[in-house]
Design a protein around this motif. Structure first.
Motif, short mmCIF file in Angstrom:
data_model
loop_
_atom_site.label_atom_id
_atom_site.label_comp_id
_atom_site.label_asym_id
_atom_site.label_seq_id
_atom_site.Cartn_x
_atom_site.Cartn_y
_atom_site.Cartn_z
N MET A 178 12.12 3.98 11.23
CA MET A 178 11.72 2.62 10.86
C MET A 178 10.28 2.34 11.30
SD MET A 178 14.23 1.50 9.17
CE MET A 178 16.01 1.33 9.00
N LEU A 179 9.90 2.85 12.47
CA LEU A 179 8.51 2.66 12.91
C LEU A 179 7.56 3.36 11.97
CD1 LEU A 179 6.46 1.62 14.96
CD2 LEU A 179 6.82 3.73 16.28
N ASN A 180 7.92 4.54 11.51
CA ASN A 180 7.08 5.24 10.54
C ASN A 180 6.96 4.45 9.24
OD1 ASN A 180 6.47 7.41 12.18
ND2 ASN A 180 8.20 8.64 11.51
N VAL A 181 8.04 3.79 8.83
CA VAL A 181 7.98 2.94 7.64
C VAL A 181 7.01 1.79 7.87
CG1 VAL A 181 9.29 1.29 6.25
CG2 VAL A 181 10.28 3.53 6.80
N ILE A 182 7.11 1.16 9.05
CA ILE A 182 6.26 0.01 9.36
C ILE A 182 4.78 0.40 9.35
CG2 ILE A 182 5.63 -1.57 11.24
CD1 ILE A 182 8.64 -1.56 11.99
N ASN A 183 4.46 1.60 9.80
CA ASN A 183 3.07 2.04 9.90
C ASN A 183 2.64 2.95 8.75
OD1 ASN A 183 2.69 0.64 12.30
ND2 ASN A 183 3.21 2.40 13.57
N SER A 184 3.47 3.08 7.72
CA SER A 184 3.19 4.04 6.66
C SER A 184 2.07 3.56 5.75
CB SER A 184 4.45 4.28 5.82
OG SER A 184 4.80 3.11 5.10
N LYS A 185 1.57 4.48 4.96
CA LYS A 185 0.48 4.17 4.03
C LYS A 185 0.89 3.12 3.01
CE LYS A 185 -2.72 6.36 0.78
NZ LYS A 185 -3.22 7.65 0.24
N THR A 186 2.14 3.14 2.59
CA THR A 186 2.59 2.24 1.52
C THR A 186 3.08 0.89 2.04
OG1 THR A 186 4.77 3.29 1.60
CG2 THR A 186 3.20 4.12 -0.02
N GLN A 187 3.08 0.68 3.35
CA GLN A 187 3.50 -0.61 3.88
C GLN A 187 2.47 -1.69 3.52
OE1 GLN A 187 5.49 -3.02 4.66
NE2 GLN A 187 6.41 -1.98 6.42
N LEU B 235 4.76 2.28 -5.83
CA LEU B 235 4.95 3.41 -4.93
C LEU B 235 5.61 2.96 -3.64
CD1 LEU B 235 4.51 6.40 -4.29
CD2 LEU B 235 2.23 5.82 -3.48
N ALA B 236 5.18 1.77 -3.13
CA ALA B 236 5.78 1.24 -1.91
C ALA B 236 7.25 0.95 -2.11
CB ALA B 236 5.03 -0.03 -1.48
N ALA B 237 7.59 0.39 -3.25
CA ALA B 237 9.00 0.07 -3.53
C ALA B 237 9.84 1.35 -3.57
CB ALA B 237 9.12 -0.68 -4.85
N MET C 52 -3.50 -1.63 -8.05
CA MET C 52 -2.75 -2.39 -7.06
C MET C 52 -1.27 -2.42 -7.43
SD MET C 52 -5.09 -3.32 -4.90
CE MET C 52 -4.62 -4.78 -4.01
N GLU C 53 -0.97 -2.59 -8.73
CA GLU C 53 0.42 -2.61 -9.15
C GLU C 53 1.07 -1.24 -8.94
OE1 GLU C 53 0.32 -3.92 -13.15
OE2 GLU C 53 -0.12 -6.00 -12.66
N GLN C 54 0.30 -0.16 -9.18
CA GLN C 54 0.83 1.18 -8.96
C GLN C 54 1.14 1.40 -7.49
OE1 GLN C 54 -2.42 3.31 -10.57
NE2 GLN C 54 -1.85 2.97 -12.70
N ALA D 282 -3.30 2.43 5.03
CA ALA D 282 -4.13 3.44 5.69
C ALA D 282 -5.61 3.15 5.55
CB ALA D 282 -3.81 4.82 5.14
N GLY D 283 -5.99 2.27 4.62
CA GLY D 283 -7.39 1.96 4.40
C GLY D 283 -7.69 1.73 2.94
#
Length: 546
Positions: free
Chosen positions: A141-150, A7-9, A1-3, A287-288
């Motif tokens: 920005m929409l891609n950021v909002i819906n990205s895997k790392t959001q 990655l999101a940051a 979870m920390e990793q 993403a799941g």
């Protein structure tokens, strides 16, 4: 979870500048969404940039909507000039002098392909009713909002509409529902919200509009709701719908869609597809999730990977792929590699509710980076300790031989891994047997162009070939470079620095060789970095013979 959080940051704060962390508010936005909104908004409204959003507000002192003559009457409004679309059937509302700090908000979800149509459908209704809103500032920005790392509680929210009170909220969301119900628009499920009826784009939750904030010690801010007795309550964006204890859901007596709804983004029951018992979670992303459990049919341990529709979208030409497409592709890659002892065996791919699940064999071992960080294994900080290098060398040599063989076997099947990193290699601490996991970025030479392009964009920083981003597909040299960095990280985990200073790669190895690390370590890494695999194998063979 920390990793995943790290990655999101990196993903979010590295978008503005690839050398320095910067807030997204520093990124210049493209004009598509601003132009569309300015076309739909009258002169009495203004657009303001705020972080990843464009805020649409009525100008101070400007004309707002006037009350309708009756519940089914029509109204005229200076705020509706230039707007198109039907008025709210229940009448319009007057803009409040002081906007509320909290209440029910409406979220409009969208994929990249449907954003402009949703503007046409939603914005006129907001203008007609004098209700302010915000929208993603541009497609990036929409891609950021819906990205895997959001973060899962923040994802999916293309637009946020702020009704001034509950009555307006109830009327407005129904109006928007009627406007969008027969349209070919859709978006990802907003996990923090409840879906309105069977809509594919409308969701709602209770939260802050202009909430009180508190500065935390790490520089972040927390927002709060205020209860009726004045108590501050954290305004949490959870990956499931939850109301504050004093708030009643105005639609509580109605099903959100049907009896199969599972808004939490996680398996609702412990048994999936009537067969797979979920026993815990290994990781979550927007993403799941990734879960571990047991196949009740065989009693074998399994890993279950989940994909949520319309998240982590990627567009190449006219083709758009999402997390479900990538999970199906991963299943295809696993089937191509089936029979290799170091690749998890695929068990099944199926859909339950709106999510898709990939079940695969669970393999034993710990993450590659965890293995080399063990007290009796780790090298770099303790290289001067007696016997440390001597214990390291046989392990390293064995791992090199196994890793080269594994990559060659994958390439012989026409597959390039794409994301060979310490997170995606498991190793047995006793036998040093290794396995590859997570084939999301893997591609086959026969894949369509969109998937080949996706593979070049998704990987782990510090393990990406310097030329990778300039190509439209992955090449075997990408895996060999990643293999070199994988071995490098077992000596000293410094690969993330090389994008900033490529000369550091030789500098670190030279210093370590001077401290007693065999020169063959440097030679093997250098050969694989350059894609000279046969030369690396020769170095290894001579080293073992010696």
């Amino acid at each position: 979870m920390e990793q995943q959080a790290a990655l999101a940051a990196h993903h979010l704060f590295g978008l503005v500048d690839n050398r320095h962390y910067e807030p997204l508010s520093r990124r210049a936005i493209t004009p598509q969404y601003r132009d569309a909104l300015e076309r739909l908004l009258p002169d009495t409204w203004v657009l303001e940039r705020g972080d990843v959003w464009l805020h649409a507000r009525m100008k101070a002192g400007g004309a707002g909507a006037t009350e309708a003559a009756g519940p089914t009457g029509t109204r005229s409004s200076a705020g509706s000039a230039g707007a198109t679309g039907p008025t709210a059937s229940a009448g319009s509302v007057r803009r409040t002098a002081v906007p509320p700090t909290q209440g029910f908000k409406i979220h409009v979800s969208s994929t990249p392909a449907h954003t402009l149509r949703l503007f046409d459908l939603v914005v006129p209704v907001c203008v007609e009713n004098g209700v302010e809103f915000k929208a993603a500032a541009d497609p990036v920005m929409l891609n950021v909002i819906n990205s895997k790392t959001q973060e899962r509680g923040f994802s999916g929210k293309f637009m946020t509409v702020y009704p001034p009170d509950e009555d307006v909220f109830v009327r407005l969301i129904e109006t928007l529902y009627r406007r969008t119900a027969d349209e070919a628009v859709e978006g990802p499920y907003v996990l923090s919200d409840r879906r309105y009826r069977d809509s594919k784009v409308l969701f709602y939750r209770y939260g802050g509009f202009r909430p009180p904030r508190r500065l935390n010690i790490d520089g972040t801010q927390s927002t709060f709701l205020v209860s009726p007795d004045g108590t501050y309550v954290a305004d949490e964006r959870l990956p499931y719908f939850r109301l504050p204890p004093w708030v009643r859901d105005p639609f509580a007596g109605e099903p959100a869609e049907d009896a199969t709804e599972r808004p939490a983004g996680e398996p609702a029951a412990t048994l999936l597809n009537g067969r797979y018992r979920i026993e815990g979670a290994l990781a979550f992303s927007n993403a799941g999730g990734v879960y571990h459990g047991t196949d009740e049919a065989t009693r074998e341990p399994v890993v279950v990977k989940e994909a949520r529709r319309l998240t982590n979208c990627w567009t190449s030409g006219e083709r758009t792929v999402d997390s479900v497409d990538m999970l199906r592709h991963e299943y295809d890659v696993l089937r191509r590699l089936e029979g290799l002892a170091f690749v998890p065996r695929p068990v099944e791919l199926f859909q339950e509710w709106e999510h898709t699940f990939l079940v695969e064999e669970r393999v034993a071992g710990i993450a590659f980076h965890d293995f080399w960080a063990q007290d009796d294994v780790i090298l770099a900080p303790y290289i001067r300790r007696e016997g440390r290098v001597e214990r390291f060398v046989p392990r390293f040599r064995e791992v090199v031989g196994r890793l080269i063989h594994m990559v060659e076997e994958v390439h012989a099947r026409g597959v390039v891994l794409g994301d060979l990193s310490p997170n995606n290699v498991l190793i047995d601490t006793e036998t040093l047997r290794m396995s590859f996991i997570d084939f999301e970025s893997a591609v086959h030479e026969d894949d369509e162009a969109a998937l080949l392009s996706y593979g070049t964009r998704w990987g782990t920083p510090g393990f990406l070939h310097p030329d990778r981003a300039t190509r439209d597909r992955l090449l075997p040299c990408d895996d060999w470079y990643a293999a070199a960095m994988l071995l490098y990280s077992s000596v000293v985990p410094a690969t993330a620095f090389f994008a900033l200073n490529p000369l550091a790669q030789d500098l670190f190895l030279d210093e370590l060789v001077a401290l007693g690390v065999p020169t063959q370590v440097r030679s093997v890494v250098s050969c694989l970095t350059a894609g000279r695999v046969d030369e690396a194998k020769s170095v290894l063979a001579d080293w073992e013979d010696g």
